[in-house]
Motif scaffolding. Sequence first.
Motif, PDB file in Angstrom:
ATOM      1  N   ARG A 160      51.000 -99.458-156.002  1.00 47.36           N
ATOM      2  CA  ARG A 160      50.214-100.572-156.573  1.00 47.36           C
ATOM      3  C   ARG A 160      50.375-101.788-155.662  1.00 47.36           C
ATOM      4  NH1 ARG A 160      50.617-101.711-162.873  1.00 47.36           N
ATOM      5  NH2 ARG A 160      48.597-102.655-162.455  1.00 47.36           N
ATOM      6  N   CYS A 168      49.572-110.218-172.336  1.00 52.04           N
ATOM      7  CA  CYS A 168      49.927-108.947-171.699  1.00 52.04           C
ATOM      8  C   CYS A 168      51.283-108.466-172.234  1.00 52.04           C
ATOM      9  CB  CYS A 168      49.920-109.072-170.175  1.00 52.04           C
ATOM     10  SG  CYS A 168      50.032-107.468-169.314  1.00 52.04           S
ATOM     11  N   GLY A 175      54.665-113.732-168.208  1.00 48.73           N
ATOM     12  CA  GLY A 175      55.440-113.234-167.071  1.00 48.73           C
ATOM     13  C   GLY A 175      54.643-113.419-165.787  1.00 48.73           C
ATOM     14  N   ALA A 176      55.109-112.797-164.702  1.00 48.07           N
ATOM     15  CA  ALA A 176      54.400-112.901-163.424  1.00 48.07           C
ATOM     16  C   ALA A 176      54.566-111.627-162.612  1.00 48.07           C
ATOM     17  CB  ALA A 176      54.940-114.079-162.615  1.00 48.07           C
ATOM     18  N   ASP A 177      53.524-111.314-161.855  1.00 47.69           N
ATOM     19  CA  ASP A 177      53.598-110.209-160.879  1.00 47.69           C
ATOM     20  C   ASP A 177      53.908-110.729-159.495  1.00 47.69           C
ATOM     21  OD1 ASP A 177      51.722-109.036-163.135  1.00 47.69           O
ATOM     22  OD2 ASP A 177      52.665-107.399-162.018  1.00 47.69           O
TER      23      ASP A 177
HETATM   24  C1  RUB Z   1      51.847-106.396-166.268  1.00 38.42           C
HETATM   25  C2  RUB Z   1      51.866-107.876-166.219  1.00 38.42           C
HETATM   26  C3  RUB Z   1      53.141-108.566-166.640  1.00 38.42           C
HETATM   27  C4  RUB Z   1      53.992-108.829-165.402  1.00 38.42           C
HETATM   28  C5  RUB Z   1      55.384-109.314-165.756  1.00 38.42           C
HETATM   29  O1  RUB Z   1      50.720-105.841-165.619  1.00 38.42           O
HETATM   30  O2  RUB Z   1      50.942-108.522-165.790  1.00 38.42           O
HETATM   31  O3  RUB Z   1      52.858-109.784-167.252  1.00 38.42           O
HETATM   32  O4  RUB Z   1      54.108-107.655-164.626  1.00 38.42           O
HETATM   33  O5  RUB Z   1      56.075-108.312-166.461  1.00 38.42           O
HETATM   34  P1  RUB Z   1      50.558-104.225-165.583  1.00 38.42           P
HETATM   35  P2  RUB Z   1      57.677-108.226-166.477  1.00 38.42           P
HETATM   36  O6  RUB Z   1      50.567-103.765-167.002  1.00 38.42           O
HETATM   37  O7  RUB Z   1      49.253-103.997-164.886  1.00 38.42           O
HETATM   38  O8  RUB Z   1      51.730-103.673-164.786  1.00 38.42           O
HETATM   39  O9  RUB Z   1      58.144-109.541-166.972  1.00 38.42           O
HETATM   40  O10 RUB Z   1      57.961-107.097-167.420  1.00 38.42           O
HETATM   41  O11 RUB Z   1      58.129-107.941-165.081  1.00 38.42           O
END
Ligand code: RUB
Length: 325
Positions: free
Chosen positions: A64, A134, A201-203
């Motif tokens: 990804r 999300c 959260g954040a990616d």
């Molecule tokens: C998940 C998403 C989450 C972040 C943070 O996207 O956008 O808000 O990844 O998550 P997808 P965390 O479902 O497409 O993976 O805090 O768990 O790292």
Amino acid sequence: MALIPPETQKIAEDIQSMRTRGAGRIARAAAKGLVIAAQESKARHVPSFLRDIAVAAQLLYETRPTAVSLPNALSYFYTRLLNRLEEAQGIDALREASVKIGEGFIEMSNNAVKTIGQIGSRLIQDGDIIFTYCNSATAFSVLKTAYSMGKEFSVFVPETRPKYQGHITATWLDEAGIPCSLITDNSIRYLIARSDKVFVGADAITANGAVVNKIGTSLVALAADEARLDFLVAAESYKFSPATMAGELVEIEERDISEVVSKEKLAEWKHVSVRNPAFDVTPPEYIDAIITERGVIPPQGAIAILYREFGWYSTEQAFPWNPYL
Ligand code: RUB
């Protein structure tokens, strides 16, 4: 020829198909995938051992494109492995070092999520109505910690189409005993006006403090700005993107259109195409604070976190496994 162990391949498939999802979970799964690759490597010489790990890293990297936690986890692992080459003599010592490095990353990541929960929970007051989006384990850690401290609040959870990650968040909140309302994405602007603050959260977080997160997050930020709510982002320091220090953009994943509409329906249409971007970018002007395990920073402080984690980044640092492929 480098062989990737089936368990590492399965980890990569799970990330690609989103059975494993969420930036932090993806990063920890990738670290685990490299640990397994090291344990299962049949290499008898250091160069072939390094190649085995490099091939596994490349496979995981290609799953990804957006969550920067993934390449950061792979670089964390491979850079440290290369640093051990002199001191760890022989394959067995390197294998042992690899296990320690991978498990070290997973422990550091879990601890970061916990610490962010503790820091972020201080920002929640009794009676608050929290808005999230999300499914973020890090934002959830904030909510769960506040709840375990006895704070009373409730949460609005948009469905988050097309993959409905909001349903996962609602299930987690339900299991934790935290009152929440699952809402349609269409009601975001209407219901955010009845909320007190936003936690997401954040990616990926860029050098200028922009936040890349699930598609629709920037709309939540716009609505929060209009309603004058604090827009708070919970993110570990390995979600900051070093490549953006060198001016690179974060790639936005476009996923299969079958997540939006059936192939049969699409075949009926003559003039309709479908787009399915999975992430969007919230500019720093819409972000009040980023809660990291190192403390709470304004978005403009992103560069300080990046410098501390990665130094002055050069593009050669990006894929340390590349020369060993
Ligand atoms: C998940 C998403 C989450 C972040 C943070 O996207 O956008 O808000 O990844 O998550 P997808 P965390 O479902 O497409 O993976 O805090 O768990 O790292």
